[in-house]
Design a protein around this motif. Structure first.
Motif: not given
Length: 150
Positions: A9-11, A13-16, A24-28, A31-35
């Protein structure tokens, strides 16, 4: 490292949008931003994420068209070509392949005259076949998990 569902899921977001914030990724993804930052750092360290870059419009950057050029190298000319291709500014991607041709290149060119001069530079290395790109059907598609969508 096994890429789990959260990392995919993180990948995605980053690819887009590689500039998307970890907040923002964490909310989606839940996860927390540090995670998120920790997971991204680990994927960078392992070479899963190779880098970040901007997508540039070749047309708006002054190039009239894009072409795919396939080259079948003459005997003894492949190695010299592999050294030369790295210095050719027109080449945006170059692949060494199997089959009748040795090389497939994606190039951007200012105009037809530029294409002609470029081909003249290549033909000393081998036989060229040129294909003009009319449009992108799929461009910069994100790499997905093999299990997504099942």
């Amino acid at each position: 490292m096994k890429i789990d569902a959260l990392n995919w899921q993180i990948l995605d977001h980053l690819q887009k949008n590689a500039r998307e914030s970890f907040s923002h990724i964490g909310r989606e993804v839940g996860l927390t931003p540090p995670a998120v930052a920790e997971r991204v750092k680990k994927m960078e360290d392992l070479g899963i994420i190779e880098g970040y870059g901007a997508k540039i419009s070749y047309v708006k950057a002054g190039h009239q068209f894009k072409a795919i050029i396939m080259l079948r190298a003459f005997m003894g000319k492949l190695k010299p070509f592999l050294d030369k291709v790295k210095s050719l500014q027109e080449v945006v991607n170059c692949y060494r392949i199997t089959g009748n041709e040795n090389i497939i290149m994606e190039v951007v060119l200012r105009d037809q005259s530029h294409l002609e001069k470029f081909i003249d530079e290549l033909i000393v290395y081998g036989e060229c076949r040129t294909h003009i790109v009319l449009s992108n059907v799929v461009a910069h598609a994100p790499i997905k998990s093999g299990t997504q969508g099942k």
